[in-house]
Design a protein around this motif. Sequence first.
Motif, PDB file in Angstrom:
ATOM      1  N   ARG A 300       0.835  -1.208   0.000  1.00 40.10           N
ATOM      2  CA  ARG A 300       0.000   0.000   0.000  1.00 40.10           C
ATOM      3  C   ARG A 300       0.871   1.261   0.000  1.00 40.10           C
ATOM      4  O   ARG A 300       0.576   2.245  -0.677  1.00 40.10           O
ATOM      5  CB  ARG A 300      -0.900  -0.033   1.236  1.00 40.10           C
ATOM      6  CG  ARG A 300      -2.183   0.759   1.130  1.00 40.10           C
ATOM      7  CD  ARG A 300      -3.078   0.502   2.323  1.00 40.10           C
ATOM      8  NE  ARG A 300      -3.794  -0.751   2.215  1.00 40.10           N
ATOM      9  CZ  ARG A 300      -3.762  -1.724   3.119  1.00 40.10           C
ATOM     10  NH1 ARG A 300      -3.042  -1.591   4.219  1.00 40.10           N
ATOM     11  NH2 ARG A 300      -4.448  -2.832   2.931  1.00 40.10           N
ATOM     12  N   ILE A 301       1.965   1.225   0.759  1.00 46.27           N
ATOM     13  CA  ILE A 301       2.893   2.358   0.789  1.00 46.27           C
ATOM     14  C   ILE A 301       3.454   2.617  -0.599  1.00 46.27           C
ATOM     15  O   ILE A 301       3.535   3.763  -1.058  1.00 46.27           O
ATOM     16  CB  ILE A 301       4.032   2.088   1.792  1.00 46.27           C
ATOM     17  CG1 ILE A 301       3.496   2.059   3.222  1.00 46.27           C
ATOM     18  CG2 ILE A 301       5.132   3.144   1.656  1.00 46.27           C
ATOM     19  CD1 ILE A 301       4.512   1.569   4.246  1.00 46.27           C
ATOM     20  N   THR A 302       3.852   1.539  -1.276  1.00 42.52           N
ATOM     21  CA  THR A 302       4.426   1.686  -2.619  1.00 42.52           C
ATOM     22  C   THR A 302       3.430   2.329  -3.572  1.00 42.52           C
ATOM     23  O   THR A 302       3.781   3.218  -4.358  1.00 42.52           O
ATOM     24  CB  THR A 302       4.860   0.312  -3.161  1.00 42.52           C
ATOM     25  OG1 THR A 302       5.867  -0.229  -2.290  1.00 42.52           O
ATOM     26  CG2 THR A 302       5.425   0.429  -4.567  1.00 42.52           C
ATOM     27  N   ARG A 303       2.170   1.906  -3.495  1.00 46.06           N
ATOM     28  CA  ARG A 303       1.148   2.495  -4.374  1.00 46.06           C
ATOM     29  C   ARG A 303       0.889   3.953  -4.014  1.00 46.06           C
ATOM     30  O   ARG A 303       0.753   4.807  -4.895  1.00 46.06           O
ATOM     31  CB  ARG A 303      -0.143   1.679  -4.275  1.00 46.06           C
ATOM     32  CG  ARG A 303      -0.020   0.265  -4.847  1.00 46.06           C
ATOM     33  CD  ARG A 303      -1.371  -0.402  -4.979  1.00 46.06           C
ATOM     34  NE  ARG A 303      -2.018  -0.664  -3.710  1.00 46.06           N
ATOM     35  CZ  ARG A 303      -1.815  -1.756  -2.966  1.00 46.06           C
ATOM     36  NH1 ARG A 303      -0.940  -2.676  -3.361  1.00 46.06           N
ATOM     37  NH2 ARG A 303      -2.469  -1.937  -1.832  1.00 46.06           N
ATOM     38  N   ASN A 304       0.834   4.267  -2.729  1.00 48.79           N
ATOM     39  CA  ASN A 304       0.640   5.660  -2.312  1.00 48.79           C
ATOM     40  C   ASN A 304       1.785   6.547  -2.786  1.00 48.79           C
ATOM     41  O   ASN A 304       1.569   7.666  -3.253  1.00 48.79           O
ATOM     42  CB  ASN A 304       0.523   5.733  -0.785  1.00 48.79           C
ATOM     43  CG  ASN A 304      -0.847   5.298  -0.265  1.00 48.79           C
ATOM     44  OD1 ASN A 304      -1.857   5.424  -0.961  1.00 48.79           O
ATOM     45  ND2 ASN A 304      -0.875   4.779   0.950  1.00 48.79           N
ATOM     46  N   ALA A 305       3.007   6.036  -2.670  1.00 46.95           N
ATOM     47  CA  ALA A 305       4.171   6.825  -3.067  1.00 46.95           C
ATOM     48  C   ALA A 305       4.138   7.140  -4.553  1.00 46.95           C
ATOM     49  O   ALA A 305       4.416   8.276  -4.974  1.00 46.95           O
ATOM     50  CB  ALA A 305       5.453   6.078  -2.701  1.00 46.95           C
ATOM     51  N   ALA A 306       3.790   6.152  -5.376  1.00 50.60           N
ATOM     52  CA  ALA A 306       3.733   6.388  -6.825  1.00 50.60           C
ATOM     53  C   ALA A 306       2.631   7.379  -7.165  1.00 50.60           C
ATOM     54  O   ALA A 306       2.833   8.308  -7.955  1.00 50.60           O
ATOM     55  CB  ALA A 306       3.507   5.068  -7.550  1.00 50.60           C
TER      56      ALA A 306
END
Length: 413
Positions: A300-306
């Motif tokens: 989820r963090i990776t998707r939020n960051a992108a």
Amino acid sequence: MHAADLGGAPAALSPPVVVVGLGADGWDGLAPRSRAEIEAAEVLIGSARQLHLVPVSVAAERVPWPSPLSEALPGLVEQAGRAVVVLASGDPMLSGIGTTLTRLLGADRVRVLPAPSSVSLACARLGWAVEDTAVVTLVGRPVELLHPHVQPGRRLLVLGSDGGTPAQVAALLARRGYGASVVTVLGDLGAPDETRHAGTAAGWSAAVPALAVTAVECRADPGTVPLPTVPGLPDEAYESDGQLTKSDVRAVTLARLAPVPGGLLWDVGAGSGSIGIEWMRTHPSSRAVAVEASAERAGRITRNAARLGVPYLQVVVGRAPEALQGLARPDAVFIGGGLTTPGLPEACWEALPPGGRLVANAVTVESEAVLAAWFARAGGDLLRLGIQHAEPVGRFTGWKPAMPVTIWTVVKP
């Protein structure tokens, strides 16, 4: 790093590497000094297209770049005593080989003769002031880096790797609610056969040449709410399972972390990644590592960051303090979860250099006790933040308090 460090000839034995910028108008557009350097070269290095622009009367050995490019760079310092000229596009110091060579060899070993950059040419064609135009480089980089720059009324120049960049930019704008933005693609700038294609992001379909600059005039669609440029993004901007530092607390926490350009943050117990993400959004050179024990939350963090324009956020899946081993030394640490884990505050404190900053948030009595003990030991500032939101109470309105948050801030002596 200098030539001798890379195993090549000592710097005194070789003349500086000369980097000459070429425009799309090729040889005819070069300044006399740039022509003279190429004519005096013993070795010419460049792309096949660039080498083809040099007249056959130039007798230098011609060396095309291999792929990957990095394989050719050590060879530059092996040309002992030979005059080496590297051909580049436009301004070699704008996302170009000049920057790479200066970093590799040292500024004293490289001489750059730039041509007008694609940015200067594009602004001249559009009538835009260069100082009022944001330049976003997507050469070999993810298109998501464009997100922080998308704001109503902003003018952007986007540099891409190939002719597919304009379509990627248009698609991102449309997804963000900026489909009304005007997209102008300027192809082969400086050449006799320059091209120009214009349209909206939502309706973009034009085929463009590989050498193109994408100009964007950002226009929000009706109902689109711009994301602010300061910390404290709306909670709805994040995908979350509830483990999220809420907007108001997040704004205070980032202020306490005091991000500066180039700083590295550890976001420990990252949850949805909001602290690390907003740390990185403060400046393009800012870096962060999000440490999260849950693999699902890490995704989820990776998707939020992108989605929020910082795709280079490093995400480490693991339980701190063990997961902190081997990470680059931080300039600041935020502990958003796991304060009661044995050894975690100690590991974060030890990792900080003198002058490094530690901020920790607590909402439970147990974690508050940890902060109180550290406050007594290391000093700093202890703050309790209470926030209340107006909510309906029958036919009236009342205040509903959120759980108070205790924030400890300390700078390591």
